[in-house]
Design a protein around this motif. Structure first.
Motif, PDB file in Angstrom:
ATOM      1  N   LYS A 224       0.809  -1.233   0.000  1.00  0.00           N
ATOM      2  CA  LYS A 224       0.000   0.000   0.000  1.00  0.00           C
ATOM      3  C   LYS A 224       0.834   1.271   0.000  1.00  0.00           C
ATOM      4  CE  LYS A 224      -0.687  -0.210   5.004  1.00  0.00           C
ATOM      5  NZ  LYS A 224      -1.628  -0.551   6.085  1.00  0.00           N
ATOM      6  N   ASN A 225       2.092   1.207   0.448  1.00  0.00           N
ATOM      7  CA  ASN A 225       2.922   2.415   0.474  1.00  0.00           C
ATOM      8  C   ASN A 225       3.947   2.462  -0.662  1.00  0.00           C
ATOM      9  OD1 ASN A 225       1.619   3.392   2.821  1.00  0.00           O
ATOM     10  ND2 ASN A 225       2.827   1.970   4.061  1.00  0.00           N
ATOM     11  N   HIS A 226       3.700   1.662  -1.705  1.00  0.00           N
ATOM     12  CA  HIS A 226       4.647   1.601  -2.824  1.00  0.00           C
ATOM     13  C   HIS A 226       4.262   2.524  -3.974  1.00  0.00           C
ATOM     14  CE1 HIS A 226       6.111  -1.800  -0.595  1.00  0.00           C
ATOM     15  NE2 HIS A 226       6.907  -2.233  -1.554  1.00  0.00           N
ATOM     16  N   GLY A 227       3.228   3.339  -3.792  1.00  0.00           N
ATOM     17  CA  GLY A 227       2.823   4.273  -4.848  1.00  0.00           C
ATOM     18  C   GLY A 227       2.327   3.601  -6.119  1.00  0.00           C
TER      19      GLY A 227
ATOM     20  N   THR B  52       0.265   2.489  -9.219  1.00  0.00           N
ATOM     21  CA  THR B  52      -0.758   3.145 -10.047  1.00  0.00           C
ATOM     22  C   THR B  52      -1.529   2.147 -10.914  1.00  0.00           C
ATOM     23  OG1 THR B  52       0.824   3.527 -11.838  1.00  0.00           O
ATOM     24  CG2 THR B  52       0.581   5.281 -10.180  1.00  0.00           C
TER      25      THR B  52
ATOM     26  N   ASP C  44       4.978   6.975 -16.480  1.00  0.00           N
ATOM     27  CA  ASP C  44       4.859   7.380 -15.074  1.00  0.00           C
ATOM     28  C   ASP C  44       4.284   6.286 -14.177  1.00  0.00           C
ATOM     29  OD1 ASP C  44       5.793   9.915 -15.792  1.00  0.00           O
ATOM     30  OD2 ASP C  44       3.762  10.528 -16.390  1.00  0.00           O
ATOM     31  N   ASP C  45       3.848   5.186 -14.783  1.00  0.00           N
ATOM     32  CA  ASP C  45       3.193   4.142 -13.980  1.00  0.00           C
ATOM     33  C   ASP C  45       4.162   3.420 -13.067  1.00  0.00           C
ATOM     34  OD1 ASP C  45       0.382   4.034 -14.398  1.00  0.00           O
ATOM     35  OD2 ASP C  45       0.721   3.343 -16.444  1.00  0.00           O
ATOM     36  N   ARG C  46       3.658   3.141 -11.856  1.00  0.00           N
ATOM     37  CA  ARG C  46       4.345   2.264 -10.910  1.00  0.00           C
ATOM     38  C   ARG C  46       3.470   1.023 -10.783  1.00  0.00           C
ATOM     39  NH1 ARG C  46       8.316   3.822  -7.903  1.00  0.00           N
ATOM     40  NH2 ARG C  46       7.619   2.560  -6.152  1.00  0.00           N
TER      41      ARG C  46
ATOM     42  N   ALA D 214       7.035  -1.724  -9.472  1.00  0.00           N
ATOM     43  CA  ALA D 214       7.109  -1.312  -8.060  1.00  0.00           C
ATOM     44  C   ALA D 214       6.973  -2.497  -7.122  1.00  0.00           C
ATOM     45  CB  ALA D 214       6.023  -0.280  -7.770  1.00  0.00           C
TER      46      ALA D 214
END
Lengths: 189, 189
Positions: B47-50, B52, B117-119, B148
């Motif tokens: 959940k904290n890996h950004g 997308t 820009d996708d993670r 990510a």
């Protein structure tokens, strides 16, 4: 179902008088919240049908079917598309010809995951000529089980599938019924 | 993840020193509640890996991936297995050879559903030799986007996939890590 028809109007791409692309939220990229709502809508329609299993066909049916199954509190079973016939008694198989894609495959269901007491809800993303849905129904009937309903996200009502399923006596519920497609044109019933 | 390892012990069938069948709740019949819990567990980890976008490979990854994507509030993208190379600039493709199944296919991702820009979080059901996961990661990198994380339900830790992904520097989280299989034997790390 207004949420789905609105989304089709906004993001669907009508490429011809028979082809509608919904790759942005259903067939390639999938909107999980929409799938959840779709599942809840199928649940509302079929909740009193005594459903014991949800069946779907890989792979675009899986996301809407899993939410439907979760709401109904029953397992989901994925019918596999095999390129060749499996020669064991462990599976039910039936041949499906996709006229739209010009392909043919064996739809396959293990005997372990259906039995004669099952009341099955078949969920699929598109209904066109009804080949996939009638094939899935044949597998259910080969197992001696009952097709308790067929739930479709997008029905191309101008093609023959809906009439075929109605004539066969199935309880069909389509969330979006398209009466006409054309380059840039999408009309609902 | 205890819920998953318990279920594997209870219902998984170890057929040999490399084959584990989990057709009863993951690969053919699917338990929606378990998939929901699996998705929430991936959410907790990533959940904290950004993230997308969640990417998965048809078709057994779809059910766990859609719940993961729902929890993360991002779209899911299904990587398609094509039998032949598509010769347009509209898609990224990479060849995957499955040693376990002795097959080969082109993993395909439309340019419309990924950008630089996708993670991306890659979700898959099994990790064995890592062919599918490294192929999915190649597609992400071809798009100029970032892998990510990689989330796996069942890792066969005695095969080479996990080491390959670790060496490549990916953040891999496997919910069930199997150290040894044998006829009727399932052991976890």
């Amino acid at each position: 179902m207004k949420l789905l028809t609105d989304r089709i109007l906004r993001e669907g791409k009508a490429l011809s008088d028979s082809v509608l692309k919904v790759d942005g939220f259903l067939n390639h990229q999938v909107d999980p919240d929409l799938m959840n709502q779709v599942g809840l809508d199928f649940y509302e329609h079929f909740k009193n049908h005594g459903i014991t299993r949800v069946l779907t066909i890989e792979s675009s049916g899986i996301a809407p079917a899993v939410y439907t199954a979760q709401a109904l509190k029953v397992p989901m079973v994925i019918l596999k598309k095999q390129t060749s016939k499996i020669l064991t008694g462990q599976v039910f198989q039936t041949n499906i010809t996709s006229f739209t894609k010009g392909t043919s495959y064996e739809l396959t269901l293990s005997r372990d995951y259906i039995n004669k007491d099952d009341r099955v809800l078949i969920i699929d993303d598109f209904l066109a000529n009804g080949e996939a849905a009638t094939g899935a129904a044949r597998l259910v009937q080969m197992a001696g089980a009952t097709v308790a309903g067929i739930g479709i996200l997008i029905e191309k009502s101008f093609q023959s599938g809906r009439a075929r399923l109605d004539e066969a006596g199935f309880d069909v519920y389509s969330q979006a019924r398209i009466s006409r497609l054309g380059k840039g044109i999408i009309e609902f019933l």
